[in-house]
Design an enzyme around this catalytic site. Structure first.
Site, PDB file in Angstrom:
ATOM      1  CB  ALA A  70     -68.252  24.373  90.944  1.00 54.71           C
ATOM      2  CB  CYS A  71     -63.585  23.792  93.701  1.00 52.17           C
ATOM      3  SG  CYS A  71     -62.238  24.837  93.271  1.00 52.17           S
ATOM      4  CG  ASP A  72     -64.031  27.876  98.923  1.00 51.03           C
ATOM      5  OD1 ASP A  72     -65.265  28.470  98.820  1.00 51.03           O
ATOM      6  OD2 ASP A  72     -62.850  28.474  99.335  1.00 51.03           O
TER       7      ASP A  72
END
Length: 519
Positions: free
Chosen positions: A430-432
């Protein structure tokens, strides 16, 4: 391995709150970047002074077609073309739909798009991205509130009737409210922001924006700044002038490239060894997040990024150059493709000059601490942890952010032997934005599972905002772990400092392997 078992969500303070808000703004724009890019191509080709526009010598022989596509009068008939309707209607509607869907699913997206047309129609002549960002999610939220009293209480067979009419009434009233009340306010705010940007350009102060932009990027607000602020304002400038330098304030790959080159030449240990690969990923691939850990390990490098960013902006101001659409991702290839006709010299110089200035500023910073970094590496046996320790010593106080990063870099022996109590079959990076760096990290881990001969494990990448709590294990970068915990509190969380090159991946593979053997 630095993991956290399922726990109650952590608030994370102001930083996490700002990140959540910024992610929500960028989340409305990021899924629609392809539409912005398509519009950029159309604009670059068919506006009057574009590559194939009616005023271009190349298109003189097919002036009628170019005028029809770009918008103009042909044979006494006025054609709207593609440029105006897409920017004024399609793109704001897509943003409103996406924002509404984020709040209340597909039905929220539909009512949000309807309400957005109230803003668009009520403020004719103004590009209504800001209005769409407000009307879309707000209308979906109103629908959610309105339906809450009877949710689950409607008699079978009447659900569709009630849902359709409730959504229709909400869309109707919110469209009217947007037309009469929201549109005038948004038009005033848009004109105020546009005037402020114009004043900064005219006075030559726009480069000062880098003082805010570059540090904010390192705090993983890059997508929020670029797509939540600069994309709407820049797109309106393109409508008026055919180009905008706002698209390059955050997306310019030059500053990050200059810093990574300086680390490649003058850095030490793991930072120096990994910087060349990070340069390729950042400059050619456009994944700027890859250089953030290097700045966290040595915060003084932010000075080079700020001055380099200011140089790039100033260069574009001097050359009056810019792009026709957002460069997403921020790769040199994307930048060149979206460069406006006649702006290539200025844009190329802005990238080169910003990289050169950043390199020139970062080099003495790295040289000044080189001996001490080497000594710390020899004493501690962990280059990145040593650099973080040195940074904290220079600051004169400990930093929770850097301490967490040091814990991740150094690793914990007990973590290697850790075995999850629940079977791990669904792993999410998960990232921005849910793209770019997290996609690359997921690819690396999938390959490691494949080489280890482990089947039955799904590894995907998502935006943090889209985590729904079903993931068995979530992998995030250090700065984003608190937000991931809030979205998926029952998952095991693993924090890494670099999606592309982390020892945590081998530990995750070992954890899953031991789990399979114990079954």
């Amino acid at each position: 391995m630095t993991t956290t078992s399922p726990a109650a969500p952590s608030t994370g303070g102001i930083r996490v709150g700002v990140q959540k808000f910024g992610t929500f703004l960028s989340g409305m724009v990021m899924p629609n970047i392809a539409a912005f890019i398509a519009w950029g191509f159309i604009t670059a080709l068919f506006i009057p002074n574009g590559w194939l526009g009616s005023e271009s010598p190349v298109a003189a022989w097919r002036w009628a077609d170019s005028a029809i596509l770009g918008g103009g009068e042909v044979g006494g008939v006025e054609y709207p073309g593609l440029v105006g309707p897409i920017i004024n209607y399609l793109l704001p509607a897509l943003i409103a739909y996406t924002g509404g869907r984020m709040v209340h699913g597909v039905r929220g997206g539909v009512v949000g798009a309807v309400a957005a047309f109230g803003v668009i129609s009520g403020a004719a002549g103004t590009v209504m991205f800001l209005g769409a960002m407000i009307a879309g999610p707000l209308t979906a939220l109103v629908l959610k509130w309105v339906e809450k009293p009877w949710t689950g209480r409607i008699k079978p067979g009447f659900e569709m009737l009630v849902d359709n009419f409730s959504a229709g009434f909400v869309a109707f009233f919110m469209a009217l409210a947007s037309f009469f009340w929201l549109a005038p306010v948004i038009k005033w705010v848009t004109e105020l922001l546009g005037g402020a940007v114009g004043w900064l350009v005219e006075t030559g102060l726009l480069p000062l924006a880098s003082i805010i932009v570059e540090p904010a990027k390192v705090l993983f607000l890059n997508n929020a700044i670029n797509h939540g602020v600069f994309t709407p304002l820049g797109t309106e400038q393109v409508q008026e002038a055919g180009r905008s330098l706002l698209f390059l304030i955050e997306a310019n790959p030059g500053p990050g490239a200059g810093m990574l080159l300086a680390i490649t030449v003058f850095g030490v240990g793991a930072a120096r060894a990994t910087a060349p690969g990070a340069f390729i990923i950042q400059f050619l691939g456009g994944i700027h997040e890859v250089y953030f850990p290097y700045v966290l390990a040595k915060p003084l490098l932010i000075l080079g990024l700020i001055l380099g960013g200011m140089t790039g902006v100033l260069t574009n101001v001097i050359f009056q150059s810019g792009l026709v659409a957002p460069a997403a991702p921020g790769s040199i290839f994307a930048v060149l493709i979206q460069t406006a006709p006649g702006s290539h010299l200025g844009v190329i110089c802005s990238v080169v000059f910003s990289a050169a200035v950043t390199f020139a500023v970062c080099a003495p910073i790295l040289l000044a601490s080189r001996r001490r970094d080497i000594a710390a590496e020899a004493a501690n046996g962990d280059p990145l942890a040593a650099a973080i320790a040195k940074t904290e010593a220079n600051k004169g106080k400990s930093s929770s952010t850097l301490s967490n990063l040091a814990g991740a870099a150094g690793g914990v022996a007990a973590g290697t032997a850790a075995v999850a109590t629940a079977e791990i079959s669904n792993i999410v990076f998960a990232c921005d934005a849910g793209m770019g760096s997290s996609a690359m990290g997921a690819s690396v881990l999938r390959n490691k599972f494949k080489k280890a001969g482990i089947d039955g494990v799904t590894v995907v990448n998502q935006a943090i905002a889209n985590l729904d709590g079903t993931a068995d294990l979530v992998i995030t970068q250090q700065q984003l772990t608190d937000r991931a915990k809030g979205q998926s509190p029952d998952s095991i969380h693993v924090s890494v400092d670099n999606f592309m090159n982390s020892p945590k991946y081998d530990e995750v593979v070992e954890m899953v392997r031991r789990q399979r053997e114990s079954d």
